[in-house]
Scaffold this active site. Structure first.
Site: not given
Ligand code: NAD
Length: 411
Positions: A102
């Site tokens: 990571k």
């Molecule tokens: P992103 O940055 O695209 O979206 C994050 C979202 O969460 C945004 O809408 C933001 O406004 C919202 N947010 C942040 N803090 C918040 C809060 N306290 N309350 C409500 N909403 C809140 O990120 P993403 O890629 O969608 O990733 C989200 C999660 O999924 C992370 O934990 C990431 O590690 C995990 N993840 C992502 C992927 C991927 O392919 N993108 C893969 C595996 C895991």
């Protein structure tokens, strides 16, 4: 509690079930390599700013290490360590030929222009290129990064090491990316949610869902589950929680987000609540898809959903997880629930190495096959050994890594 303590605790519990010797435990728990780099860049107004970047390469016993790159102000070594270990267990649970890593940069992307973000990403690669690559460690998008950053990584890596699109995944489809990568994590969450509902004898049409986070993962999860006839009654982002008991119009909300500044700010026609209140709604399925550590001892007693799908990494602290288990709540753990992203990243890597194109249909079919297989293995183990889905998933993943370490010998 720190993110790392949570991952270590889940690891230790599974290791005890497996009866692992302490020297093997130590080998599996510790990271292979940890890097912290200073990243000075020239800002658009000419002043110099320095950011801190991290890459933790946890384990490569099963293959090259794989893991996302996160841009967020709260990124630190502890968080990256924890997420790198999660990646090792995650790739093993879905049986991909990878280890786990990571990376991250402590930065608020909203304070930087696109050119500044590009300079920062290129500087990071210039400091890391010798230790990443298609056969060693392959970055991918995570919070705060998307296909643009992955394209910059491919380009910058090529300047040092020669052209090789398999050095990073999550690239634009027009530049060696794969169709379906962007939707993959959310789609995977949706596929697994339907499998779980079916195993629990629940009808998707009678299922009310609340999703925290409307970024890449939350948005695609919402779209997939709505198409599968679930009722999405609430979603939230940093601007608040948007609630409509009769069901939200997810297509319209997605258009709104894409037309505007990427958030739901000023979206009308729903009840607006404080963002954290979404976690306490009376729904059938709660899907935290934003940040880690959102369900803790202080709010777990207010959580009413009987099913929680961990789309985000580490959204439930262990104490809260124990409480939920005692209360009979079914939790689908992150190392399985959000593995759709790394699975399609793997397809992209395979495609790049073959210089061959996969169709969207093929990607979706293969994603379904891989996730369904992993789900059945975890479900069966949890049933047979009378343990939580989390412990079963950890056992499955850790035991695969243990086998690889023991068969390969200690290098
Ligand atoms: P992103 O940055 O695209 O979206 C994050 C979202 O969460 C945004 O809408 C933001 O406004 C919202 N947010 C942040 N803090 C918040 C809060 N306290 N309350 C409500 N909403 C809140 O990120 P993403 O890629 O969608 O990733 C989200 C999660 O999924 C992370 O934990 C990431 O590690 C995990 N993840 C992502 C992927 C991927 O392919 N993108 C893969 C595996 C895991």
């Amino acid at each position: 509690m720190r993110a790392l303590d949570a991952t270590q605790l889940y690891f230790t519990r599974a290791a005890e079930h497996l009866g692992l010797q302490s020297r093997v435990c130590q080998l599996l728990a510790d990271a292979n390599r940890e890097l912290q780099v200073q990243l000075p860049i020239e800002m658009d107004d000419g002043h110099l700013a320095t950011f801190t970047g991290y890459r933790v390469q946890h384990n490569n016993a099963r293959g090259p290490m794989k893991g996302g790159l996160r841009y967020h102000p709260e990124v630190d070594l502890d968080e990256v360590r924890s997420l790198a270990a999660l990646m090792t267990w995650k790739t093993a649970v879905v049986n991909l030929p990878y280890g786990g890593a990571k990376g991250g940069i402590a930065v608020d992307i909203h304070q930087l222009s696109e050119r500044e973000l590009e300079r920062l990403t290129r500087k990071f690669v210039s400091k890391l290129h010798e230790v990443i690559g298609p056969d060693t460690d392959i970055p991918a998008p995570d919070m705060g990064t998307d296909y643009r950053a992955m394209a910059w990584i491919m380009n910058e890596y090529g300047k040092f090491e020669g052209f090789n699109p398999a050095c990073v995944t999550g690239k634009p489809v027009e530049l060696y990316g794969i169709p379906g990568r962007e939707e993959a994590t959310g789609r995977g969450v949706g596929i697994l949610c339907l499998k779980l509902l079916s195993r629990l004898g629940r009808d998707p049409q009678q299922t009310r869902v609340a999703i925290q986070g409307f970024g890449n993962v939350g948005l695609h999860t919402a779209r997939f589950l709505q198409l599968a006839d679930c009722k999405i009654v609430a979603v939230s982002d940093l601007t608040g929680a948007y609630f409509k008991p009769g069901g939200l119009d997810i297509s319209e909300m997605i258009q709104f987000v894409h037309r505007g500044d990427g958030t739901l700010r000023d979206y009308r026609g729903t009840e607006l609540m404080p963002a954290e209140q979404l976690l306490e709604l009376d729904v059938d399925v709660l899907i935290p898809a934003a940040v880690g550590g959102v369900i803790t001892n202080s709010n777990v007693h207010h959580v009413k959903a009987p099913i929680i799908i961990e789309a985000a990494n580490g959204p439930i602290w262990p104490d809260a997880d124990d409480h939920l288990a005692e209360a009979g709540v079914t939790v689908l753990p992150d190392i399985l629930a959000n593995a759709g992203g790394v699975t399609v990243s793997y397809f992209e890597w395979v495609q790049n190495r073959q210089y061959y194109d996969w169709s969207l249909d093929r990607v979706r079919q293969e994603l379904d096959r891989v996730l369904s297989g992993a789900f059945e293995e975890v479900w069966q183990m949890a049933g047979e050994r009378k343990m939580s889905l989390r412990t079963a998933a950890y056992i499955l993943g850790i035991d695969r890594v243990r086998q690889a370490v023991e068969l390969g010998g200690i290098r």
